[in-house]
Design an enzyme around this catalytic site. Structure first.
Site, PDB file in Angstrom:
ATOM      1  N   GLU A 124      34.799  31.650  46.193  1.00  0.00           N
ATOM      2  CA  GLU A 124      36.121  31.372  45.612  1.00  0.00           C
ATOM      3  C   GLU A 124      36.031  31.055  44.113  1.00  0.00           C
ATOM      4  O   GLU A 124      36.855  31.493  43.314  1.00  0.00           O
ATOM      5  CB  GLU A 124      36.774  30.196  46.350  1.00  0.00           C
ATOM      6  CG  GLU A 124      38.145  29.818  45.868  1.00  0.00           C
ATOM      7  CD  GLU A 124      39.165  30.923  46.110  1.00  0.00           C
ATOM      8  OE1 GLU A 124      39.456  31.222  47.266  1.00  0.00           O
ATOM      9  OE2 GLU A 124      39.660  31.493  45.116  1.00  0.00           O
ATOM     10  N   LYS A 200      34.818  39.706  37.044  1.00  0.00           N
ATOM     11  CA  LYS A 200      35.861  39.124  37.905  1.00  0.00           C
ATOM     12  C   LYS A 200      36.831  40.190  38.403  1.00  0.00           C
ATOM     13  O   LYS A 200      37.213  40.165  39.585  1.00  0.00           O
ATOM     14  CB  LYS A 200      36.593  38.014  37.139  1.00  0.00           C
ATOM     15  CG  LYS A 200      35.688  36.797  36.892  1.00  0.00           C
ATOM     16  CD  LYS A 200      36.293  35.851  35.884  1.00  0.00           C
ATOM     17  CE  LYS A 200      35.443  34.611  35.676  1.00  0.00           C
ATOM     18  NZ  LYS A 200      35.846  33.850  34.475  1.00  0.00           N
TER      19      LYS A 200
HETATM   20  N1  HSE Z   1      33.155  31.347  30.855  1.00  0.00           N
HETATM   21  C1  HSE Z   1      34.066  31.482  31.935  1.00  0.00           C
HETATM   22  C2  HSE Z   1      35.474  31.465  31.373  1.00  0.00           C
HETATM   23  C3  HSE Z   1      33.858  30.350  32.901  1.00  0.00           C
HETATM   24  O1  HSE Z   1      35.644  31.104  30.211  1.00  0.00           O
HETATM   25  O2  HSE Z   1      36.408  31.852  32.071  1.00  0.00           O
HETATM   26  C4  HSE Z   1      34.593  30.495  34.192  1.00  0.00           C
HETATM   27  O3  HSE Z   1      34.211  31.643  34.887  1.00  0.00           O
END
Ligand code: HSE
Length: 386
Positions: A124, A200
């Protein structure tokens, strides 16, 4: 008493320990018994911490301890984290992670391994930090065909752009602030150049479309070339600049997936996603459009998602969560050139393609990237309009 371990004591790992301490009562009530962190694995010296006795440097201690049934992997990267995750799963321990690089790169293999050993591999926290988005997609939206995912998936770049837009802070100074606040990756290039957002959108695509979308094959552009002048021109045109990760189903069932800075209309809900917050819009063919919003990075926010996964793994010790996707052999990705959109072009453009114009910039009619390049050449600084 349930015993767990944490691998990695960086920003997220220390947050996981803190959440177990801070919310011990709530966690114990939800799980039905107390949960104790038995080990924290990290090579660095944490002897000054009040829980220094928990620290170990030898992974095999966790691997060989049958009392430890659930492990948080919050080390990051695809080296030791990959190796240790495989060994935990093979040893019959569930693993819960915030490691988007590992899930995006080897997720299908680790999920298959978890299935083979009847344990959970939960992730998650790998997308959207503390925002519940993976489980809602797996469960609440399960009755839908997902047609589009579009969102702000990186807190660091959203923080930087917000500082540039609202305070006129330079890119470099805003980045330093984001690092000081613990939002950025160890090497912030992954944030700034869009690789983190790319991992992501690939994870969300894997889940939504059922086959691996390889981050190495996804077009990925970051924000390092955005200037305060672009920000001002976009503002005059009625837009804000946001780094957007998008995956869109085409009519033939194939997928466009990419990460790029976009001009987002000020009236869009995504334009209101500021600072370290993320916003993810998911379109299902039955539910329509839903939006997930919250803190996309940061110690406790991300840790809250890791700990909730650990609690879920404890609750589902005998009946694992069914989640898997294919190895990429469906080759779902379409070349991006064919996806039409309106474009922001700094400078001039031929009248035939212009939809709106101000001094210094143009918004084009909807067109493909190829058509844009034919009309204006290289079109340096051009951005899609959402
Ligand atoms: N470096 C990532 C961001 C951390 O700034 O979204 C969270 O995945």
């Amino acid at each position: 008493m349930i015993q767990v371990a944490i691998m990695g004591h960086g920003t997220v790992g220390s947050g996981v320990y803190a959440v177990f301490e801070m919310n011990a009562r709530e966690i114990s009530r939800a799980v039905g018994q107390p949960v104790e962190v038995k080990y924290v694995l990290d090579l660095r010296d944490f002897s000054s911490l009040p829980y220094a006795d928990k620290f170990i440097t030898d992974f095999s201690v966790i691997e060989n301890d049958p009392e430890v049934t659930v492990v948080a992997e919050v080390m990051g990267g695809v080296g030791a984290a990959y190796e240790f995750t495989k060994r935990c799963l093979k040893a019959g321990k569930s693993v819960c992670t915030s490691n988007k690089e590992l899930v995006a790169t080897h997720g299908e293999e680790l999920l298959a391994l978890a299935k083979a050993h009847n344990v959970n591999y939960l992730f998650e926290a790998s997308v959207g930090g503390g925002i519940p988005v993976i489980r809602p997609m797996m469960q609440c939206l399960a009755a839908n065909r997902i047609d589009e995912i579009c969102g702000i998936l990186n807190g660091t770049t959203n923080y930087i752009l917000s500082e540039m837009i609202h305070k006129g802070v330079s890119f470099e100074d805003a980045l330093k602030q984001a690092q000081a606040l613990g939002y950025a990756e160890n090497d912030p290039t992954a944030d700034i150049e869009g690789h983190d957002a790319c991992r992501k959108i690939c994870i969300l695509s894997d889940l939504a479309f059922g086959d691996k979308i390889d981050p190495n094959e996804v077009s990925c552009q970051g924000i390092s070339k955005i200037t305060l002048k672009d920000v001002a021109l976009a503002d005059e045109l009625g837009y804000v600049i946001k780094l957007i990760g998008r995956a869109k189903r085409a009519e033939n069932g194939k997928i466009y997936a990419f990460v790029a800075p976009h001009l987002v209309a000020k009236s869009s809900p995504l334009a209101a996603v500021e600072e370290v917050f993320n916003g993810i819009m998911v379109t299902g063919n039955a539910v329509g459009e839903v939006m997930f919003y919250g803190q996309g990075a940061g110690k406790l926010a991300t840790a809250s998602a890791v700990v909730a996964d650990m609690m879920d793994a404890i609750a589902h010790a005998d009946k694992r969560r069914p989640v898997e996707w294919g190895d990429g052999s469906e080759k779902l990705l379409l070349p991006l050139d064919a996806l039409e959109s309106a474009w922001y072009v700094p400078g001039e453009a031929p009248e035939a393609i212009v939809d709106r114009k101000i001094d210094g910039a143009v918004i084009t009619k909807p067109m493909t990237a190829n058509a844009l390049h034919e009309a204006v050449g290289e079109a340096a600084g051009a951005m899609r309009v959402l």
